[in-house]
Design a protein around this motif. Structure first.
Motif, PDB file in Angstrom:
ATOM      1  N   ASP A  32       0.837  -1.198   0.000  1.00 50.55           N
ATOM      2  CA  ASP A  32       0.000   0.000   0.000  1.00 50.55           C
ATOM      3  C   ASP A  32       0.872   1.248   0.000  1.00 50.55           C
ATOM      4  N   ASP A  33       0.231   2.429   0.033  1.00 47.45           N
ATOM      5  CA  ASP A  33       0.963   3.693  -0.046  1.00 47.45           C
ATOM      6  C   ASP A  33       1.835   3.953   1.182  1.00 47.45           C
ATOM      7  N   LYS A  34       1.620   3.237   2.278  1.00 48.91           N
ATOM      8  CA  LYS A  34       2.435   3.393   3.491  1.00 48.91           C
ATOM      9  C   LYS A  34       3.609   2.413   3.526  1.00 48.91           C
ATOM     10  N   LYS A  52       2.605  -1.744  -7.871  1.00 46.42           N
ATOM     11  CA  LYS A  52       2.702  -2.133  -6.459  1.00 46.42           C
ATOM     12  C   LYS A  52       2.103  -3.513  -6.194  1.00 46.42           C
TER      13      LYS A  52
END
Length: 167
Positions: A32-34, A52
């Motif tokens: 994920d983006d984190k 991703k």
């Protein structure tokens, strides 16, 4: 049921269980983006870019470009349990160090014993020099001669220098 079917039934049940287990395990993996890695049997949210997505049905894990969408490799933990080989190497190292320390301690003890013996001999010789009794010395030619007062004082000074190093 026939005998053949009864005999094959456990094998069929085991195969069915394995098939169900393989279908139940995660088929998707993405970051994920984190930077958190997720595993699921459902596709990732639409907000996750295709780069991703690490694993998906029909997509091999090595299809992703190198370095993209993969988290950085974690360094090995410092508190990880050492392997048997590491523990053996540490043990051998400690054993060698202990042997060296014991050897050094034995050498130091022998040196201290020799010094104590030398100091004891010097104290006895000093006592003889200070007693005033007549002392005889044998020269290089083998002749015996008595020590005069000057020779006695010179030897007493030499013994005092040796005794200065003694405790």
């Amino acid at each position: 049921m026939t005998k053949t079917l009864r005999a094959a039934l456990p094998g069929l049940m085991a195969a069915g269980t394995l098939l169900a287990a393989s279908l139940a395990h995660a088929q998707y993996a993405w970051i994920d983006d984190k930077g958190v890695r997720h595993y699921s049997d459902r596709p990732p949210p639409a907000t996750v870019p295709a780069a991703k997505v690490l694993k998906a049905p029909g997509k091999r894990a090595d299809d992703a470009p190198a370095g993209e969408g993969q988290p950085p490799q974690a360094a090995p933990k410092a508190d990880a349990a050492p392997t048997l080989a590491d523990r053996e190497a540490d043990y051998r190292k400690r054993a060698q160090e202990r042997a060296k320390q014991e050897e050094k301690a034995a050498a130091d003890a022998a040196k201290a014993k020799a010094k104590a013996q030398s100091c004891d001999n010097a104290r006895r010789y000093k006592a003889m020099l200070d007693s005033g009794i007549r002392m005889v010395d044998t020269g290089a030619d083998g002749e015996r001669r008595y020590l005069n007062d000057d020779e006695r004082a010179r030897r007493a000074a030499e013994v005092n220098a040796i005794l200065a190093d003694c405790n």
